[in-house]
Motif scaffolding. Sequence first.
Motif, PDB file in Angstrom:
ATOM      1  N   GLN A 267       0.849  -1.177   0.000  1.00 40.99           N
ATOM      2  CA  GLN A 267       0.000   0.000   0.000  1.00 40.99           C
ATOM      3  C   GLN A 267       0.896   1.242   0.000  1.00 40.99           C
ATOM      4  OE1 GLN A 267      -3.758  -0.186   0.232  1.00 40.99           O
ATOM      5  NE2 GLN A 267      -2.921  -2.035  -0.702  1.00 40.99           N
TER       6      GLN A 267
ATOM      7  N   SER B  76      -7.979   3.907   1.277  1.00 40.58           N
ATOM      8  CA  SER B  76      -8.529   2.731   1.949  1.00 40.58           C
ATOM      9  C   SER B  76      -8.640   2.890   3.461  1.00 40.58           C
ATOM     10  CB  SER B  76      -7.673   1.504   1.647  1.00 40.58           C
ATOM     11  OG  SER B  76      -6.327   1.710   2.041  1.00 40.58           O
TER      12      SER B  76
ATOM     13  N   ASN C 156      -4.152   2.996  -2.496  1.00 39.95           N
ATOM     14  CA  ASN C 156      -3.553   2.014  -3.414  1.00 39.95           C
ATOM     15  C   ASN C 156      -2.586   2.649  -4.400  1.00 39.95           C
ATOM     16  OD1 ASN C 156      -5.242   3.272  -5.248  1.00 39.95           O
ATOM     17  ND2 ASN C 156      -6.692   1.552  -5.403  1.00 39.95           N
TER      18      ASN C 156
END
Length: 737
Positions: free
Chosen positions: A222, A251, A278
């Motif tokens: 990530q 996220s 992401n």
Amino acid sequence: MSNIQKIDRRNFVKLFGLASGGIILGCTSTTIDKKFKPTINPDFFEPNLFVQIDTAGTITLIASRSEMGQGIRTSLASAIADELEADWQYVNVKQATGHEKYGNQNTDGSRSVRTRLEPMRKMGAAAKMMLISAAATKWNITEKDCKAENHFIINTLTNDKLFYGDLVALASQLEVPKEATIQLKKVADFKYIGKTLKSVDLKDFTTGTATYGIDVRIPNMQFAAVARCPVAFGSVKSFKKNKAEKVAGVSQIIALKRRTPPTGKFFGMLGGVAVVANNTWAAFQGKLALDIEWNYGDNVSFDTEKFKQILTERVHKRGKLVPGGNGNVHSAFKHADKVVEATYHVPFLVHAPMEVPNATAWFQKDKIEVWAPVQDPQTARSELAHFFEIPIENITINVTFLGGGFGRKSKSDFVVEAVTISKKINAPVQVVWTREDDIQHSFYHATSAQYLKGSLLNGKVTGWLQRVGFPSIVSSFKPLSDYASGFELGQGFTKNPYQIANFRLENVKAEAHLRIGWLRSVVHIHSGFGNNSFVDELAFAGNIDPVQMHLDLLSKETPSLEKTALQYRTNRMVAVLKQTAKMADWGKKLPKNHGMGVAIHYSFYSYVATIVEVSVIDKKVKIENVFTTIDCGLALNKDNIKNQLEGAAIFGMSLAMYGKISTENGAVKQHNFFDYQMARMQDAPNVHIHIMDKMHEPPTGVGEPGVPVMAPAICNAIFKATGQRVRSLPLTDAGFL
């Protein structure tokens, strides 16, 4: 016992992750003042320097220091290759991970070549001796009838030759030569040392395949960006994340508490709010969408302009006496023909390397792995062990190439951030700072104020009083360290190279309201600016040529400034100054509106003199020429030295012309390169470099010594061209440029 030993092949694979085979040698290193001794483990030998020669003839070196453009991987490899009589095309380098077995890996202080050259050479020479012994055995002749040349052992009786790779199987069975029997090459026989070499990383650099920290990609990773309090050491009071959560790709949003390091070590992290996404862009946009209410803390009132005034007032009053002075300055002033006084300022500065701080981390239960552009991987490793209570042997720091460092990437706060976030999200993550993060949340080079008072009698300097105040680096490790430390004052203040009968140094209080760190050449930036500017003012007051004034102050051999093998010698400083004056044709008639200024400085055991020529038209300063001479002892790779001095000239120009960090209500005002400017291509002068031929002297620092001379030489040249003194940096504040 020899200081160089063979490494068992199984343990070689265990240690370095390379295929085993051939000759594998290693040794340990400590400091320049101590001999190099091996560390023997009951199970296997753990070296921090090593060389392997395999059956293909390939030579592999583990580089224990970080590569950030200074060419250290090439320089150290060349030392082994030279003594080994190797063909350069067979040399390659593997980067070490952070581990104590490699000795001190902190790539700071211009010391890598100084501390690594001798053991590198000895390992190359030992390997060569083993290859010669193997060839002599094959040919059934004496070793005296063999010689090494360009990756072959030659039979001097028959001119037959054997390739290194064909000899390593036999050579690897031999005992390593005792250190006392190892003979190093004479300077006249050097093949690579002292020459110009192609970088071992040239192909990767030029084809874009070199891996910097920001290039790292691992499966399922990530990306994260962190919002930090605008005021140093402030904290999050509350935040709203609904807008940030709507950014495509975001996220998670996580609060991060500050990690405060224990007194005396480590760097911790500032804390804030992390946005995980992401991709990097989504993380950046999510961060901008956060609505955060901050608790600004005690530093919210910090204003750099007011602090400058406070420091100025303090240096105009008596400070704490620093040991090491001599004579009676007050008597010298009383009996002088002339007394000169001046006050100088240097603002806060920031490193701003082209590659911003970044780190990729993966926290996995009882182990941590990091990929990052760090200058000090061992400290990063120890810091992670402390904060996350993980056994240090379960922590791996993979060192990538650094897109510039300048001291910023010695501090591992950005690594701690990445590991903290990885642990919270239970996944690998890459944290990338923006340029604004880099400029507004750094470990800053301290501001300073200096007051100097000097006396002249019959054209000679008879007294020198210097008061200086700057926030100490120690404050980042020990709160309430409000006075400069001894090691800081030793950088050009207590170790002033001039012989002055009456000398007094005082230090005044200077609190730290920002994180203070070290930047390329550290406190030498302050001492170099103050000392050289003041010598120029004394020369003008005495109607003495500035170069001659420096020579007069260097007329006697100064007592050694160092109690080591690398002792200061006045004659070497005199030589670099005279060479620079000759190179610049000092004293020649210059065009209208042109001026030349001179500065000298001793730092990192090296001697540097610089003369700068400027033109000034309507207060527009153009730096036309820079002439620099360095005496750095043995010049390992002349191209690297030239590159670093050219880079130091541009770096020093940027600081003198534009460098300034300022705060208002505790927050740094600068954001990016539009308001923290750098010298651009159009500003670049002609840079002329001369390297003194001192191949029989020990090697000394190169990366930093070219910086402290630039600002004073530029300002002295401006005075010559315009009659206007610049005593407070940067030039933009004085209305120039």
